[in-house]
Design a protein around this motif. Sequence first.
Motif, mmCIF file in Angstrom:
data_model
loop_
_atom_site.group_PDB
_atom_site.id
_atom_site.type_symbol
_atom_site.label_atom_id
_atom_site.label_comp_id
_atom_site.label_asym_id
_atom_site.label_seq_id
_atom_site.Cartn_x
_atom_site.Cartn_y
_atom_site.Cartn_z
ATOM 1 N N ALA A 75 -40.373 -1.944 -4.969
ATOM 2 C CA ALA A 75 -40.383 -2.023 -6.429
ATOM 3 C C ALA A 75 -39.230 -2.892 -6.904
ATOM 4 O O ALA A 75 -38.244 -3.096 -6.168
ATOM 5 C CB ALA A 75 -40.248 -0.621 -7.028
ATOM 6 N N GLU A 76 -39.381 -3.377 -8.114
ATOM 7 C CA GLU A 76 -38.276 -4.098 -8.747
ATOM 8 C C GLU A 76 -37.544 -3.087 -9.613
ATOM 9 O O GLU A 76 -38.149 -2.446 -10.487
ATOM 10 C CB GLU A 76 -38.815 -5.261 -9.581
ATOM 11 C CG GLU A 76 -37.712 -6.010 -10.271
ATOM 12 C CD GLU A 76 -37.987 -7.514 -10.409
ATOM 13 O OE1 GLU A 76 -39.112 -7.947 -10.117
ATOM 14 O OE2 GLU A 76 -37.046 -8.220 -10.814
ATOM 15 N N VAL A 77 -36.273 -2.884 -9.344
ATOM 16 C CA VAL A 77 -35.482 -1.907 -10.104
ATOM 17 C C VAL A 77 -34.244 -2.626 -10.632
ATOM 18 O O VAL A 77 -33.513 -3.247 -9.851
ATOM 19 C CB VAL A 77 -35.047 -0.710 -9.201
ATOM 20 C CG1 VAL A 77 -34.411 0.389 -10.036
ATOM 21 C CG2 VAL A 77 -36.207 -0.154 -8.394
ATOM 22 N N HIS A 78 -34.030 -2.526 -11.934
ATOM 23 C CA HIS A 78 -32.885 -3.172 -12.579
ATOM 24 C C HIS A 78 -32.737 -4.630 -12.133
ATOM 25 O O HIS A 78 -31.629 -5.088 -11.814
ATOM 26 C CB HIS A 78 -31.570 -2.430 -12.286
ATOM 27 C CG HIS A 78 -31.661 -0.936 -12.470
ATOM 28 N ND1 HIS A 78 -32.162 -0.353 -13.608
ATOM 29 C CD2 HIS A 78 -31.320 0.093 -11.646
ATOM 30 C CE1 HIS A 78 -32.118 0.959 -13.480
ATOM 31 N NE2 HIS A 78 -31.627 1.264 -12.310
ATOM 32 N N ASP A 133 -21.486 10.319 -17.733
ATOM 33 C CA ASP A 133 -20.155 10.497 -17.120
ATOM 34 C C ASP A 133 -20.184 10.156 -15.632
ATOM 35 O O ASP A 133 -19.264 9.521 -15.117
ATOM 36 C CB ASP A 133 -19.688 11.959 -17.271
ATOM 37 C CG ASP A 133 -19.352 12.275 -18.734
ATOM 38 O OD1 ASP A 133 -19.244 11.307 -19.512
ATOM 39 O OD2 ASP A 133 -19.244 13.472 -19.075
ATOM 40 N N ARG A 134 -21.273 10.591 -14.961
ATOM 41 C CA ARG A 134 -21.339 10.333 -13.512
ATOM 42 C C ARG A 134 -21.411 8.845 -13.227
ATOM 43 O O ARG A 134 -20.770 8.341 -12.306
ATOM 44 C CB ARG A 134 -22.575 11.007 -12.910
ATOM 45 C CG ARG A 134 -22.273 12.420 -12.497
ATOM 46 C CD ARG A 134 -23.344 12.938 -11.567
ATOM 47 N NE ARG A 134 -23.445 14.375 -11.769
ATOM 48 C CZ ARG A 134 -24.558 15.052 -11.694
ATOM 49 N NH1 ARG A 134 -25.690 14.454 -11.413
ATOM 50 N NH2 ARG A 134 -24.561 16.342 -11.889
ATOM 51 N N LEU A 135 -22.179 8.143 -14.032
ATOM 52 C CA LEU A 135 -22.301 6.696 -13.814
ATOM 53 C C LEU A 135 -20.960 6.007 -14.059
ATOM 54 O O LEU A 135 -20.580 5.088 -13.341
ATOM 55 C CB LEU A 135 -23.392 6.106 -14.720
ATOM 56 C CG LEU A 135 -24.833 6.441 -14.314
ATOM 57 C CD1 LEU A 135 -25.822 5.973 -15.378
ATOM 58 C CD2 LEU A 135 -25.191 5.825 -12.964
ATOM 59 N N ILE A 136 -20.229 6.502 -15.065
ATOM 60 C CA ILE A 136 -18.913 5.908 -15.359
ATOM 61 C C ILE A 136 -17.943 6.240 -14.221
ATOM 62 O O ILE A 136 -17.258 5.365 -13.695
ATOM 63 C CB ILE A 136 -18.367 6.427 -16.720
ATOM 64 C CG1 ILE A 136 -19.251 5.877 -17.852
ATOM 65 C CG2 ILE A 136 -16.904 6.034 -16.921
ATOM 66 C CD1 ILE A 136 -19.106 6.608 -19.172
ATOM 67 N N SER A 143 -20.186 -1.545 -18.162
ATOM 68 C CA SER A 143 -20.782 -0.700 -19.205
ATOM 69 C C SER A 143 -22.184 -1.164 -19.630
ATOM 70 O O SER A 143 -23.038 -0.335 -19.962
ATOM 71 C CB SER A 143 -19.859 -0.612 -20.408
ATOM 72 O OG SER A 143 -19.587 -1.917 -20.848
ATOM 73 N N ALA A 144 -22.449 -2.488 -19.580
ATOM 74 C CA ALA A 144 -23.801 -2.961 -19.948
ATOM 75 C C ALA A 144 -24.823 -2.397 -18.971
ATOM 76 O O ALA A 144 -25.913 -1.947 -19.366
ATOM 77 C CB ALA A 144 -23.832 -4.480 -19.937
ATOM 78 N N ILE A 145 -24.462 -2.394 -17.700
ATOM 79 C CA ILE A 145 -25.390 -1.877 -16.672
ATOM 80 C C ILE A 145 -25.585 -0.378 -16.848
ATOM 81 O O ILE A 145 -26.689 0.145 -16.739
ATOM 82 C CB ILE A 145 -24.873 -2.235 -15.256
ATOM 83 C CG1 ILE A 145 -25.034 -3.744 -15.048
ATOM 84 C CG2 ILE A 145 -25.614 -1.461 -14.169
ATOM 85 C CD1 ILE A 145 -24.586 -4.280 -13.725
ATOM 86 N N MET A 150 -29.120 4.192 -18.433
ATOM 87 C CA MET A 150 -29.392 5.364 -19.278
ATOM 88 C C MET A 150 -30.787 5.225 -19.924
ATOM 89 O O MET A 150 -31.533 6.190 -20.038
ATOM 90 C CB MET A 150 -28.331 5.518 -20.366
ATOM 91 C CG MET A 150 -26.962 5.919 -19.836
ATOM 92 S SD MET A 150 -26.970 7.497 -18.974
ATOM 93 C CE MET A 150 -27.181 8.633 -20.330
ATOM 94 N N LYS A 151 -31.134 3.995 -20.324
ATOM 95 C CA LYS A 151 -32.461 3.760 -20.919
ATOM 96 C C LYS A 151 -33.539 3.976 -19.863
ATOM 97 O O LYS A 151 -34.568 4.592 -20.113
ATOM 98 C CB LYS A 151 -32.552 2.317 -21.438
ATOM 99 C CG LYS A 151 -31.996 2.146 -22.819
ATOM 100 C CD LYS A 151 -32.468 0.797 -23.361
ATOM 101 C CE LYS A 151 -31.460 0.257 -24.347
ATOM 102 N NZ LYS A 151 -31.357 -1.204 -24.324
#
Length: 432
Positions: A75-78, A133-136, A143-145, A150-151
């Motif tokens: 799959a194509e992801v991000h 929070d976990r992603l940060i 932050s853009a990623i 999140m979307k």
Amino acid sequence: MNKSYGILVVLAGPSGAGKTTLAHHLVDTFHSAMFSVSTTTRSLRGSEVDGADYFFGSREEFEKRIEGGYFLEWAEVHGHLYGTSAEWASGQLAAGRSVILDIDVQGALQVKAVFPESVLIFILPASPEVLGDRLINRSTDDSAIILERMKAAAWETGWIGAFDYFIRNDRLEDSVKQVETILQAERNRLVNMPFPNEAMIFEPDSFIGRDYWKNRRIIVTSGPTREPLDEVRFISNRSSGLMGSSMAEAFRDAGSDVLFVTGPACNNSPPGVNTVHIKTASDMLAVLSREVEKADLLVMAAAVSDFKPTSYIHGKMERSGGCDLHMEATPDILATLGKTVENMCPVLAFALEFGEDGEEKALKKMRRKGACAVFLNRGDVSGIGMEATGNEGMIIFEDGSSLTIHRCSKRYAAELVVAAMGRYMKKRTVGE
Ligand code: ADP
Ligand code: 5GP
């Protein structure tokens, strides 16, 4: 002797939900569980190691592999391509090892389509805030990623209904326990290990005879046939094809080379067998006429329609004015083979009977059809037989001996039939 396949476990869910963490816990806990290292076109980040976290490569190489059928799913992801090696995963499963995939939702759905018995677990974060929070805190992305992820999390969570299990990954100790419990429960499912050594100790008599089938060629017919009335309607029988596919799997696991001839059914493509799809009783007869002479046994588990409309209407019949339906008998497959084939192989017939005198009717059917055994199951007992997941019944042999099969899954019933049939064939060969 006790061939067991590994379990294909898919952990999917939003990025940062905890899939990788839980996947590594499973691999550390179950020594036979293997982590699937995906191939990706994204570049290596942080402390990642090529070959351990991912196989990193170019988009061009990845696309070549897609064309070559290299991937079980991709799959194509991000904005990057990710995929799982089909050969590696099926090799591990065949060797009895469980495979843990940490992939996105699109990939999970592809895996389920190819391997319906795979176990899909959706990993939910405790809340959107916790996910953020976990992603940060993971501090691998800017932050853009993080915003983009999140979307994507909202979109992915919309697919949770396609999964078998979910885990809300709040306290890690609880999640670890839950994911381990799911894998352990799946390993103990009888459908995943239908022939446990433990049962053999208690039921030795029922199981002797399985070895007989090693390297033999078996034809299993399965599912209903459909006899068309027009391009939309047909006459058919109630059948899910589950008993037939279970028989094919049981012979496959006993080491046979299985040809699976199936009508349109829900359970119509067991892995590891050669499948031929047919529609009508005449189609089935045509395939069997070519194949039976090469077979060591024909298992007639299909629910062949006994009737077909006398004429076929092109297009779709109008509803208004009703319809007079004229029907004729479809070819009697075993009787025709008996007359037209020179070296007919032994036959295991299936009889679905109503009422208490089923045994007598099944015996008559066995003799009439020239079969050497018949599996009798009841059509008038709820929870078994037609369209049910379970079965019970009796396998009766031409010498009058029989084995009663208590209520169990169709897969387990198939194991018992394979073993009993092998024991009988051994005896029959010695007696000849
Ligand atoms: P994914 O593979 O789903 O993207 P990770 O397993 O990489 O997610 O987890 C993302 C981050 O959250 C990691 O830093 C991980 O250590 C942490 N984490 C995972 N599960 C929990 C949990 N239950 N509680 C706190 N932190 C967690
Ligand atoms: P990351 O780049 O953060 O490691 O992963 C991004 C996303 O790609 C995650 O959701 C991860 O589960 C998914 N992913 C990783 N490997 C595969 C794969 O082989 N196939 C698919 N479909 N998704 C993958």
